[in-house]
Design a protein around this motif. Structure first.
Motif, PDB file in Angstrom:
ATOM      1  N   ASN A  62       0.837  -1.219   0.000  1.00 36.44           N
ATOM      2  CA  ASN A  62       0.000   0.000   0.000  1.00 36.44           C
ATOM      3  C   ASN A  62       0.864   1.259   0.000  1.00 36.44           C
ATOM      4  O   ASN A  62       0.438   2.323   0.391  1.00 36.44           O
ATOM      5  CB  ASN A  62      -1.018   0.006   1.139  1.00 36.44           C
ATOM      6  CG  ASN A  62      -0.373   0.049   2.503  1.00 36.44           C
ATOM      7  OD1 ASN A  62       0.851  -0.032   2.613  1.00 36.44           O
ATOM      8  ND2 ASN A  62      -1.181   0.189   3.536  1.00 36.44           N
ATOM      9  N   LEU A  64       3.261   2.391   1.753  1.00 39.79           N
ATOM     10  CA  LEU A  64       3.808   3.098   2.913  1.00 39.79           C
ATOM     11  C   LEU A  64       5.319   3.141   2.748  1.00 39.79           C
ATOM     12  O   LEU A  64       6.007   3.959   3.340  1.00 39.79           O
ATOM     13  CB  LEU A  64       3.427   2.388   4.214  1.00 39.79           C
ATOM     14  CG  LEU A  64       1.954   2.489   4.619  1.00 39.79           C
ATOM     15  CD1 LEU A  64       1.710   1.832   5.952  1.00 39.79           C
ATOM     16  CD2 LEU A  64       1.479   3.933   4.655  1.00 39.79           C
ATOM     17  N   GLU A  87      -3.937   6.568  -3.968  1.00 42.32           N
ATOM     18  CA  GLU A  87      -5.190   6.710  -3.211  1.00 42.32           C
ATOM     19  C   GLU A  87      -6.163   5.578  -3.526  1.00 42.32           C
ATOM     20  O   GLU A  87      -6.798   5.025  -2.638  1.00 42.32           O
ATOM     21  CB  GLU A  87      -5.847   8.062  -3.526  1.00 42.32           C
ATOM     22  CG  GLU A  87      -5.438   9.155  -2.557  1.00 42.32           C
ATOM     23  CD  GLU A  87      -6.025  10.498  -2.932  1.00 42.32           C
ATOM     24  OE1 GLU A  87      -7.196  10.541  -3.341  1.00 42.32           O
ATOM     25  OE2 GLU A  87      -5.295  11.508  -2.824  1.00 42.32           O
ATOM     26  N   ARG A  90      -4.962   2.463  -1.784  1.00 40.78           N
ATOM     27  CA  ARG A  90      -5.109   2.491  -0.327  1.00 40.78           C
ATOM     28  C   ARG A  90      -6.559   2.338   0.106  1.00 40.78           C
ATOM     29  O   ARG A  90      -6.846   1.833   1.182  1.00 40.78           O
ATOM     30  CB  ARG A  90      -4.518   3.790   0.235  1.00 40.78           C
ATOM     31  CG  ARG A  90      -3.007   3.732   0.257  1.00 40.78           C
ATOM     32  CD  ARG A  90      -2.428   5.036   0.726  1.00 40.78           C
ATOM     33  NE  ARG A  90      -0.974   4.926   0.842  1.00 40.78           N
ATOM     34  CZ  ARG A  90      -0.199   5.976   1.039  1.00 40.78           C
ATOM     35  NH1 ARG A  90      -0.710   7.177   1.155  1.00 40.78           N
ATOM     36  NH2 ARG A  90       1.105   5.814   1.135  1.00 40.78           N
ATOM     37  N   ARG A  91      -7.482   2.806  -0.759  1.00 43.84           N
ATOM     38  CA  ARG A  91      -8.889   2.659  -0.439  1.00 43.84           C
ATOM     39  C   ARG A  91      -9.298   1.192  -0.427  1.00 43.84           C
ATOM     40  O   ARG A  91     -10.190   0.799   0.302  1.00 43.84           O
ATOM     41  CB  ARG A  91      -9.713   3.418  -1.491  1.00 43.84           C
ATOM     42  CG  ARG A  91     -10.475   4.590  -0.914  1.00 43.84           C
ATOM     43  CD  ARG A  91     -11.216   5.306  -2.005  1.00 43.84           C
ATOM     44  NE  ARG A  91     -10.369   6.336  -2.603  1.00 43.84           N
ATOM     45  CZ  ARG A  91     -10.567   6.860  -3.808  1.00 43.84           C
ATOM     46  NH1 ARG A  91     -11.542   6.420  -4.578  1.00 43.84           N
ATOM     47  NH2 ARG A  91      -9.779   7.819  -4.252  1.00 43.84           N
ATOM     48  N   ALA A 115     -12.645   7.369   8.076  1.00 38.07           N
ATOM     49  CA  ALA A 115     -12.323   7.175   6.655  1.00 38.07           C
ATOM     50  C   ALA A 115     -13.572   7.009   5.789  1.00 38.07           C
ATOM     51  O   ALA A 115     -13.664   7.653   4.736  1.00 38.07           O
ATOM     52  CB  ALA A 115     -11.366   6.001   6.494  1.00 38.07           C
ATOM     53  N   VAL A 119     -13.378   9.700   3.112  1.00 37.19           N
ATOM     54  CA  VAL A 119     -12.845   9.148   1.867  1.00 37.19           C
ATOM     55  C   VAL A 119     -13.966   8.602   0.998  1.00 37.19           C
ATOM     56  O   VAL A 119     -14.033   8.892  -0.195  1.00 37.19           O
ATOM     57  CB  VAL A 119     -11.807   8.044   2.166  1.00 37.19           C
ATOM     58  CG1 VAL A 119     -11.260   7.479   0.869  1.00 37.19           C
ATOM     59  CG2 VAL A 119     -10.685   8.597   3.026  1.00 37.19           C
TER      60      VAL A 119
ATOM     61  N   ALA B 298      -2.952   7.228   6.277  1.00 43.10           N
ATOM     62  CA  ALA B 298      -2.609   6.983   4.875  1.00 43.10           C
ATOM     63  C   ALA B 298      -3.137   5.624   4.439  1.00 43.10           C
ATOM     64  O   ALA B 298      -3.710   5.489   3.354  1.00 43.10           O
ATOM     65  CB  ALA B 298      -1.097   7.049   4.682  1.00 43.10           C
ATOM     66  N   ALA B 299      -2.965   4.608   5.296  1.00 45.65           N
ATOM     67  CA  ALA B 299      -3.399   3.258   4.941  1.00 45.65           C
ATOM     68  C   ALA B 299      -4.910   3.199   4.744  1.00 45.65           C
ATOM     69  O   ALA B 299      -5.415   2.345   4.034  1.00 45.65           O
ATOM     70  CB  ALA B 299      -2.968   2.267   6.016  1.00 45.65           C
ATOM     71  N   LEU B 300      -5.637   4.137   5.373  1.00 44.35           N
ATOM     72  CA  LEU B 300      -7.092   4.170   5.204  1.00 44.35           C
ATOM     73  C   LEU B 300      -7.495   4.956   3.963  1.00 44.35           C
ATOM     74  O   LEU B 300      -8.668   5.094   3.662  1.00 44.35           O
ATOM     75  CB  LEU B 300      -7.749   4.800   6.438  1.00 44.35           C
ATOM     76  CG  LEU B 300      -7.778   3.935   7.701  1.00 44.35           C
ATOM     77  CD1 LEU B 300      -8.112   4.775   8.908  1.00 44.35           C
ATOM     78  CD2 LEU B 300      -8.782   2.811   7.546  1.00 44.35           C
ATOM     79  N   GLY B 301      -6.502   5.521   3.277  1.00 41.04           N
ATOM     80  CA  GLY B 301      -6.796   6.267   2.057  1.00 41.04           C
ATOM     81  C   GLY B 301      -7.107   7.731   2.301  1.00 41.04           C
ATOM     82  O   GLY B 301      -7.580   8.422   1.407  1.00 41.04           O
ATOM     83  N   ILE B 302      -6.853   8.226   3.525  1.00 41.43           N
ATOM     84  CA  ILE B 302      -7.119   9.636   3.817  1.00 41.43           C
ATOM     85  C   ILE B 302      -5.988  10.477   3.228  1.00 41.43           C
ATOM     86  O   ILE B 302      -4.814  10.144   3.393  1.00 41.43           O
ATOM     87  CB  ILE B 302      -7.237   9.858   5.343  1.00 41.43           C
ATOM     88  CG1 ILE B 302      -8.377   8.995   5.900  1.00 41.43           C
ATOM     89  CG2 ILE B 302      -7.468  11.320   5.673  1.00 41.43           C
ATOM     90  CD1 ILE B 302      -8.497   9.012   7.403  1.00 41.43           C
TER      91      ILE B 302
END
Lengths: 256, 395
Positions: A62, A64, A87, A90-91, A115, A119, B298-302
């Motif tokens: 993802n 990171l 993005e 990650r979603r 989120a 999001v 970030a991992a949650l897509g925010i």
């Protein structure tokens, strides 16, 4: 590594495709020529000694962590410097961390709805409904209005799993989810993970819980020195390891 | 059972060795000593003042001050009373403290963020600025900035004009003064209405988001309402403000508004100095938020900006606000160095010229002391209120 020899796998068919991937931290070569294909619904356990690059590898999925060479294609989207793609990935990819990383200033419920609201642009009530549904599945709906600091480690990790699931991810990454827990709390977290696996979630899990690997994993991957040394189904892997390094590692962790 | 073991002791020994009674006894002794000390000091001062023929009286406050103050927000001239001079001084102190706090906060947040920048040059520049400023006394900064303004800006005859309406000189910044026509109040009313609308709209947008998930661009709509609405009205009404433009008469500009070099120097020096400390506070506050928080978001897509707003800043503020309060208090108290460049604040008026003219040092200094105390306590109270509203609930 029979899949890796397949010259041109269609990335659409796989949840995750990693091809010829390398990563460096400055001069240090952390990940060397990683090739990994994960089919949809597959459960993979990654193990290996500390510093072997296993966490780094799943954190690349993802983004990171950035890889410097090769390709990573997640759910049909290739990870590059394109922020939009990152993005999108990650979603669809949930992640659970060793130290939970819950937001301490938000309640359990708010942790879960943050989120989806910001999001997925979901109405608050709907997000809360979904959050409660997942909190029930991890068996802590009664803690919804508490703050993370009021919960035990095992409860916090279950909230973290629920928080990820609220985004309805297609793939879940677990980075040593039980390593920071007291022994009696490990089981409650593993139970949730096993249940999730039984529902058909695609899972990549860095863990030293070999019992979990035996019950749940379709494949176990052993890494050392930044390379994938060996991968096999759990029965073969534990009974009939091919490499010396794997045998040594297994003998060390299974001794106790 | 314990009584059987405890040897017989007298009352004093038993009281002294009881945990609670002992702490009460110590507190009583401390209070008596402190009160006694102050009573002694005050009595001595009174006796000594009496001996040189000075009473303790505030009657001088009603006498004419017979000195001028160049920057006054209320009617004042040399025939006004010392009391009025004091009021002018307070207002000047409040003005420079308020403007200083605002500018120092803005600069400080920028410095803190720049210091954390991944860009090598930016972060090093911020670092050099902070280290230089923090390690030189603020008095020198004030003198330096004042010196720069007085010596390097041109005299009025060669003023730096900005479109022939505003003039920068070593006697200050002369800018046009707005003269409001009656219709201007329509524009002003619209502005107030827009502010009220924006406050309401924030709530409304939050409610819509809760109900439907739709996100209004709240920031841009607010900007549009607050700036756009009065702006359009201003032009539709035919620009109902006329500007009085300063003109060079003799050796100086007349008319318009003037911001004096003393104020500019004090303002810039105080804010620049305090901003360095605030920058470090902001930096430490942001660093104090575990990086895992950013990763989890970030991992949650925010997105990055949302992460900053929803996750990092709410947690960082809790670390930032308490030391920020002391920086605000420092700035306010440091403004008393105004006297070094002749900015007429509380110290320069009632604590300076009035004191020298009347010889009432005890009274004048008490007034200055109490005014600073009140000002500081007000700032503390406001900041404590703010701190409570963002406090970490956590458990």
């Amino acid at each position: 590594m029979n899949e890796a020899t397949n010259p041109n796998p269609s990335s659409e068919d796989y949840a995750v495709v990693i091809r010829d991937m390398h990563k460096w931290y400055g001069q240090f070569h952390v990940l060397k020529d990683i090739n990994l294909l994960v089919t949809r619904g597959e459960k993979i356990v990654v193990c290996g000694p500390s510093g072997s690059g296993k966490s780094t590898m799943i954190r690349c999925i993802n983004r990171l962590e950035e890889h410097q060479q090769g390709h990573i294609i997640v759910d049909g989207t290739e990870l590059t410097n394109d922020l939009k793609n990152i993005e999108v990935v990650r979603r669809e990819v949930g992640m659970v961390f060793q130290h939970f990383n819950l937001f301490p200033h938000l309640t359990v419920l708010e942790n879960c709805t943050l989120a989806p609201i910001w999001v997925r642009k979901m109405p608050k009530l709907e997000a809360e409904g979904i959050a409660m549904q997942y909190l029930e599945r991890v068996k802590i709906p009664d803690q919804a209005n508490k703050y993370p600091g009021q919960l035990s480690g095992g409860q916090q990790q279950r909230v973290a799993i629920a928080r990820s699931l609220c985004m309805k991810p297609r793939i879940m990454l677990f980075d040593e989810p039980t390593s920071a827990l007291d022994p009696e709390m490990i089981k409650e977290v593993l139970d949730v993970m096993i249940e999730l696996a039984n529902e058909g979630m695609t899972m990549l899990c860095v863990t030293h819980e070999m019992g979990f690997a035996k019950t749940v994993a379709d494949r176990v991957i052993f890494m050392d020195g930044g390379e994938i040394i060996e991968e096999n189904n759990p029965a073969e892997f534990f009974e009939n390891a091919q490499h010396e390094r794997t045998k040594l590692f297994l003998s060390q962790i299974l001794e106790h | 059972m314990s009584e059987a073991v405890t040897p017989q002791r007298n009352v004093v020994s038993r009281l002294w060795n009881d945990k609670e009674t002992r702490s009460v006894i110590i507190q009583i002794i401390a209070i008596v000593l402190i009160l006694g000390f102050f009573a002694y000091i005050i009595r001595n001062a009174m006796i000594n003042l009496e001996a040189i023929g000075k009473g303790f009286s505030f009657k001088f406050l009603t006498q004419a001050s017979s000195y001028d103050i160049n920057q006054h927000f209320i009617e004042y001239n040399s025939r006004s009373s010392h009391f009025r001079a004091m009021l002018v001084g307070i207002l000047n102190t409040i003005l420079v403290a308020f403007c200083g706090i605002v500018l120092a906060t803005i600069l400080g947040f920028f410095l803190g963020v720049l210091r954390l920048s991944k860009n090598w040059l930016t972060s090093k520049l911020a670092y050099v600025y902070i280290e230089y400023v923090r390690n030189v006394p603020v008095l020198l900064h004030i003198l330096l900035v004042y010196g720069l303004i007085v010596h390097s800006l041109p005299v009025p005859k060669q003023a730096w004009g900005l479109a022939d309406t505003a003039f920068l000189t070593n006697r200050g910044l002369f800018s046009p003064k707005p003269l409001y026509e009656p219709l201007f109040w329509v524009v002003f009313a619209l502005f107030v209405a827009a502010v009220i609308f924006s406050l309401w709209f924030r709530r409304y947008a939050q409610k819509v988001q809760d109900d439907t998930g739709y996100h209004y661009p709240v920031f841009w709509i607010t900007v549009g309402a607050v700036i756009g609405l009065p702006g359009i009205a201003y032009f539709l009404l035919g620009s109902p403000i006329t500007w009085e433009i300063p003109e060079l008469k003799g050796f100086n500009y007349k008319g318009g508004m003037v911001i004096r070099p003393e104020f500019i120097a004090l303002w810039i020096a105080l804010s620049g100095y305090t901003a360095a400390s605030i920058g470090e506070i902001v930096r430490s506050g942001i660093i104090a938020v575990n990086y895992g928080q950013t990763e989890a978001a970030a991992a949650l897509g925010i997105s990055r900006e949302r992460t900053l707003n929803l996750v990092v800043i709410p947690q960082a503020l809790r670390v930032i606000v308490p030391p920020l309060t002391s920086q605000y208090l420092n700035l306010t108290k440091n403004s008393s160095l105004a006297i070094a460049i002749g900015y007429m604040d509380i110290v320069a008026t009632i604590g300076g010229i009035s004191l020298n003219q009347t010889g009432r040092e005890m009274e004048c200094m008490s007034i200055v002391l109490i005014l600073y105390l009140i000002l500081s306590l007000l700032i503390s109270a406001a900041m404590n209120w703010y701190n409570r509203s963002i406090k970490l609930v956590e458990r």
